[in-house]
Design a protein around this motif. Structure first.
Motif, PDB file in Angstrom:
ATOM      1  N   SER A 235       1.043  -1.428  -0.004  1.00 39.36           N
ATOM      2  CA  SER A 235       0.046   0.082   0.003  1.00 39.36           C
ATOM      3  C   SER A 235       1.061   1.165  -0.166  1.00 39.36           C
ATOM      4  O   SER A 235       1.739   1.398   1.035  1.00 39.36           O
ATOM      5  N   THR A 243      -2.262   8.051   6.926  1.00 37.21           N
ATOM      6  CA  THR A 243      -2.504   6.569   7.258  1.00 37.21           C
ATOM      7  C   THR A 243      -3.871   6.165   6.887  1.00 37.21           C
ATOM      8  O   THR A 243      -4.941   6.709   7.234  1.00 37.21           O
ATOM      9  N   SER A 246      -6.352   0.809   4.053  1.00 34.76           N
ATOM     10  CA  SER A 246      -5.572  -0.196   3.084  1.00 34.76           C
ATOM     11  C   SER A 246      -4.044  -0.306   3.437  1.00 34.76           C
ATOM     12  O   SER A 246      -3.511  -1.466   3.246  1.00 34.76           O
ATOM     13  N   ASP A 247      -3.560   0.744   4.345  1.00 42.61           N
ATOM     14  CA  ASP A 247      -2.213   0.633   4.747  1.00 42.61           C
ATOM     15  C   ASP A 247      -2.061  -0.667   5.881  1.00 42.61           C
ATOM     16  O   ASP A 247      -1.063  -1.199   5.853  1.00 42.61           O
ATOM     17  N   ARG A 253       3.476  -1.659   4.061  1.00 44.00           N
ATOM     18  CA  ARG A 253       2.885  -0.385   3.694  1.00 44.00           C
ATOM     19  C   ARG A 253       4.227   0.464   3.463  1.00 44.00           C
ATOM     20  O   ARG A 253       5.144   0.401   4.095  1.00 44.00           O
TER      21      ARG A 253
END
Length: 447
Positions: A235, A243, A246-247, A253
């Motif tokens: 992500s 943030t 999805s992260d 990430r």
């Protein structure tokens, strides 16, 4: 009456305050500000209202210093805000009020609240658990990119990949990354990439923006698509300070799209192993630190509930602010009265006839006596009605009234109220409070 305990007013308000604070605790409210006062002590006093009701609020200076609204650091009447507050009672007046701990604009504040609620829900489902995250492959040859084909993010990723490892094949899965249809586009692009199985890793992301701009990457459908992807996903949404959900669900990430490109083009296996080792150690240290801090915080909270010095100080400060306001009004009234006194003396000198003055005073005295008697009658009636209303309200919130309607209260062996089945074990003894006494029971099953 001989067997009943007669409550003092202060004892009644203290009991009502305890019921409010112990039963309701912290609440979130969205409403319009009115009657705003910034006291000289630094505290704020205001009302929050909607179309049907309003409630008095206080926000003490230790909390209001952190307020950052679109209109500035000070609220204004008519402004819509989202607040987190504790339900309480101002004992000197017996007024129901809220103690505001946090305040922000209603628009973005509601998005943040939705973010936290969905984050808690998905975390409880295990979507963010480290055990489900896939390892990013080494020596990557093909990279898939899910983003806008015209955005700055895709250009940055391609530029970094071509500079670091021109041999890497790039496959772009175009998708809208902002707006009403972005959610479906992102989910569809991830599904297509998994069906084709033509890349070893997927970079899903976009450039920076506001919370509303990045909201597509906080949608539950997008989070589920990333979680169920067979292809490892990195992500790369927004900037390092942003943030998204999805992260949290992604296998890795990256703080920016460019950083994601650097990660997939890294071919130093020793550094990769070192990074994984450090990440694991950091996770273990973080988990241990969280446990220690939570234990320390529980201890502090327990100690604080015993003394509550801040709450008592806040009440004294609030009472001081109220007395200052009343004193200012009294001084202004006295100044007006002293200014009018010479004019009154002149008028009195013009009426030197003592008989006329005596008769006038006697008439005034009878009139004032009648007014006083009527005022006393009205005051006694109002106080009686108010007292009856308070008794009725107290009866409504009383747990005994609830029990009288057929309900009961269950407590475990520690005299804690049992709200969920997880609070007791099979074989535990529990006490059930009903209207005419208690029933001792033993747990033989949990369904």
């Amino acid at each position: 009456m001989a067997t009943q305990h007669i409550l003092q007013i202060s004892e009644l308000t203290r009991k009502v305050k305890f019921i409010l604070e112990s039963e309701l605790n912290t609440v979130w409210l969205c409403g319009e500000i009115s009657n705003f006062i910034a006291a000289s002590s630094g505290h704020w006093y205001l009302s929050l209202k909607d179309s049907k009701s309003q409630v008095r609020c206080a926000m003490f200076k230790g909390n209001n210093r952190r307020v950052r609204l679109a209109s500035g650091s000070t609220p204004r009447n008519g402004q819509q805000v989202l607040v987190r507050a504790k339900v309480s009672l101002y004992e000197p007046r017996g007024d129901f009020q809220l103690i505001i701990e946090m305040m922000e604009d209603a628009g973005e504040g509601l998005l943040r609240q939705q973010f936290e609620q969905l984050k808690s829900k998905l975390n409880a489902q295990g979507l963010f658990a480290q055990q489900f995250k896939q390892a990013i492959p080494k020596n990557i040859n093909t990279v898939g990119i899910v983003t806008s084909p015209t955005g700055a993010a895709v250009k940055d990723i391609i530029s970094v990949l071509q500079r670091r490892n021109p041999a890497i094949t790039i496959v772009i899965y175009p998708a809208l990354v902002q707006g009403e249809h972005a959610k479906n586009d992102i989910v569809h692009a991830i599904d297509i990439a998994n069906q084709r199985e033509e890349c070893q890793v997927l970079i899903v992301g976009r450039g920076g923006g506001s919370l509303e701009d990045l909201w597509s990457f906080n949608e539950e459908d997008v989070v589920n698509a990333i979680f169920h992807s067979r292809i490892p996903i990195i992500s790369a949404v927004g900037h390092e300070i942003d943030t998204t959900l999805s992260d949290l669900v992604a296998d890795l990430r990256a703080p920016t799209p460019s950083a994601a490109a650097e990660l997939v083009s890294q071919d130093n296996s020793e550094l990769q192993n070192r990074l994984q080792e450090l990440s694991k150690r950091a996770q273990q240290l973080f988990t241990q630190k969280v446990k220690e801090e939570n234990s320390y915080l529980k201890n502090l909270n327990h100690r604080l509930t015993q003394v509550q010095p801040e709450r008592k100080l806040q009440q004294h400060q609030q009472k001081s602010d109220e007395l200052n306001i009343r004193l200012d009004k009294a001084i202004k009234r006295e100044l007006v009265r002293f200014k009018q006194k010479p004019e009154k003396l002149v008028r009195d000198l013009q009426h030197v006839d003592p008989t006329k003055v005596i008769n006038q005073h006697q008439s005034t005295l009878r009139h004032l006596d009648d007014r006083l008697q009527r005022a006393l009658d009205v005051s006694v009636k109002n106080k009686s009605e108010h007292f009856v209303s308070i008794i009725e309200q107290l009866h409504i919130v009383s747990p005994l009234a609830t029990i009288a309607r057929g309900y009961s209260v269950s407590r475990n062996s520690h005299q804690q109220i049992v709200r969920t089945k997880d609070q007791v074990n099979i074989g535990d003894e529990i006490s059930i409070q009903v209207i005419d006494g208690r029933i001792l029971s033993q747990v033989i099953d949990k369904i």
